[in-house]
Scaffold this active site. Structure first.
Site, PDB file in Angstrom:
ATOM      1  N   GLU A   1      -4.493  -4.425  -4.546  1.00 11.13           N
ATOM      2  CA  GLU A   1      -4.354  -3.047  -5.040  1.00 11.13           C
ATOM      3  C   GLU A   1      -4.916  -2.941  -6.456  1.00 11.13           C
ATOM      4  O   GLU A   1      -5.642  -2.007  -6.788  1.00 11.13           O
ATOM      5  CB  GLU A   1      -2.879  -2.622  -5.017  1.00 11.13           C
ATOM      6  CG  GLU A   1      -2.339  -2.293  -3.642  1.00 11.13           C
ATOM      7  CD  GLU A   1      -2.965  -1.039  -3.035  1.00 11.13           C
ATOM      8  OE1 GLU A   1      -3.370  -0.131  -3.791  1.00 11.13           O
ATOM      9  OE2 GLU A   1      -3.076  -0.987  -1.809  1.00 11.13           O
TER      10      GLU A   1
ATOM     11  N   CYS B   1       0.844  -1.202   0.000  1.00 11.45           N
ATOM     12  CA  CYS B   1       0.000   0.000   0.000  1.00 11.45           C
ATOM     13  C   CYS B   1       0.872   1.241   0.000  1.00 11.45           C
ATOM     14  O   CYS B   1       0.791   2.082  -0.894  1.00 11.45           O
ATOM     15  CB  CYS B   1      -0.896  -0.065   1.242  1.00 11.45           C
ATOM     16  SG  CYS B   1      -1.896   1.374   1.449  1.00 11.45           S
TER      17      CYS B   1
HETATM   18  C1  LIG Z   1      -6.260   1.269  -1.678  1.00 12.07           C
HETATM   19  C2  LIG Z   1      -5.088   2.111  -1.228  1.00 12.07           C
HETATM   20  N1  LIG Z   1      -3.847   1.586  -1.246  1.00 12.07           N
HETATM   21  C3  LIG Z   1      -2.788   2.321  -0.851  1.00 12.07           C
HETATM   22  C4  LIG Z   1      -2.955   3.632  -0.426  1.00 12.07           C
HETATM   23  C5  LIG Z   1      -1.771   4.454   0.036  1.00 12.07           C
HETATM   24  O1  LIG Z   1      -1.860   4.769   1.360  1.00 12.07           O
HETATM   25  C6  LIG Z   1      -4.269   4.148  -0.422  1.00 12.07           C
HETATM   26  N2  LIG Z   1      -4.514   5.437  -0.029  1.00 12.07           N
HETATM   27  N3  LIG Z   1      -5.305   3.378  -0.820  1.00 12.07           N
END
Ligand SMILES: Cc1ncc(CO)c(N)n1
Length: 227
Positions: free
Chosen positions: A209, A137
């Site tokens: 993701e 993330c």
């Molecule tokens: C789904 C998602 N993945 C990573 C980030 C990064 O913090 C975020 N804001 N949202």
């Protein structure tokens, strides 16, 4: 010289993360053409995603084995709640969406699956599970932000410039680098079978993701709205 664990992880995740840069939603952020209704969906879903995501850093702080790591987890927690989520609140205000409305968003099926996966691992395991869960993330958004920052016009006055600025900023880069350093520190000396397990968490979250980018591109929610 032993290879850094994050260098080993990069070999596994590079093809998945490069596919983010081909995704229509991400391309729309970079070239400024993203439909605003899709971005609103990302704003709302990502805000409630970050609320549960922030809890992971609090769990990490509680499970840390020394004060230095506790402090790093607390810094990452602050980075989400007070820095990153401010971007969402500012964009939402531009749309006339209040932070209360943002917070009241019902997480979609993908948002729920992704955060539940990370929370389950983090509550069941040690701090190594927390760091493996959050690494893709933090790191992949910085990877995307820095990639898009090189696209012509991405940082000029287009509606999504603030998004690219945030995720390519020195401040966010520092948070991503701290998460990578923590992963390398924790991986040091761990047996191969444990490294394989942690690697699979980073691959699985990298796949989540991609699913998140698909979900916001299609404005997907739950499959059947309960009557
Ligand atoms: C789904 C998602 N993945 C990573 C980030 C990064 O913090 C975020 N804001 N949202």
């Amino acid at each position: 010289m032993s290879t850094l664990f994050t260098d080993r992880l990069w070999k596994r995740v590079e093809p998945i993360w490069n596919s983010y840069l081909e995704h229509p939603f991400v391309k729309g952020l970079g070239d400024g053409t993203l439909e605003q209704e899709k971005f609103k969906h990302w704003l709302k879903q990502d805000y409630v995603y970050l609320i549960d995501y922030a809890r992971l850093f609090a769990i990490g702080s509680a499970k840390a084995d020394d004060l230095e790591k506790m402090t790093t987890f607390a810094k990452l927690l602050h980075g989400v709640l007070d820095v990153e989520m401010d971007l969402h609140r500012k964009y939402a205000a531009d749309f006339g969406i209040s932070k209360e409305e943002l917070e009241a968003t019902e997480p979609s099926a993908i948002t729920t699956a992704y955060t539940s996966y990370m929370l389950n691992l983090s509550q069941r395991g040690g701090m190594e599970n927390v760091v493996a869960s959050v690494l893709a993330c933090e790191w992949s958004y910085n990877f995307i932000g820095k990639s898009l920052a090189n696209w012509p016009g991405a940082l000029d006055d287009n509606f999504y410039s603030s998004w690219v600025e945030m995720y390519s900023s020195n401040e966010f880069t520092e948070l991503a680098e701290e998460t990578k350093q923590l992963m390398n520190q924790i991986a040091e000396g761990k047996p191969e079978q444990e490294l394989v397990r942690l690697e699979e968490i980073v691959v699985k979250t990298s796949q989540f993701e991609y699913m998140f980018w698909d979900m916001v591109e299609t404005k997907e929610d739950w499959p059947v709205n309960a009557q």
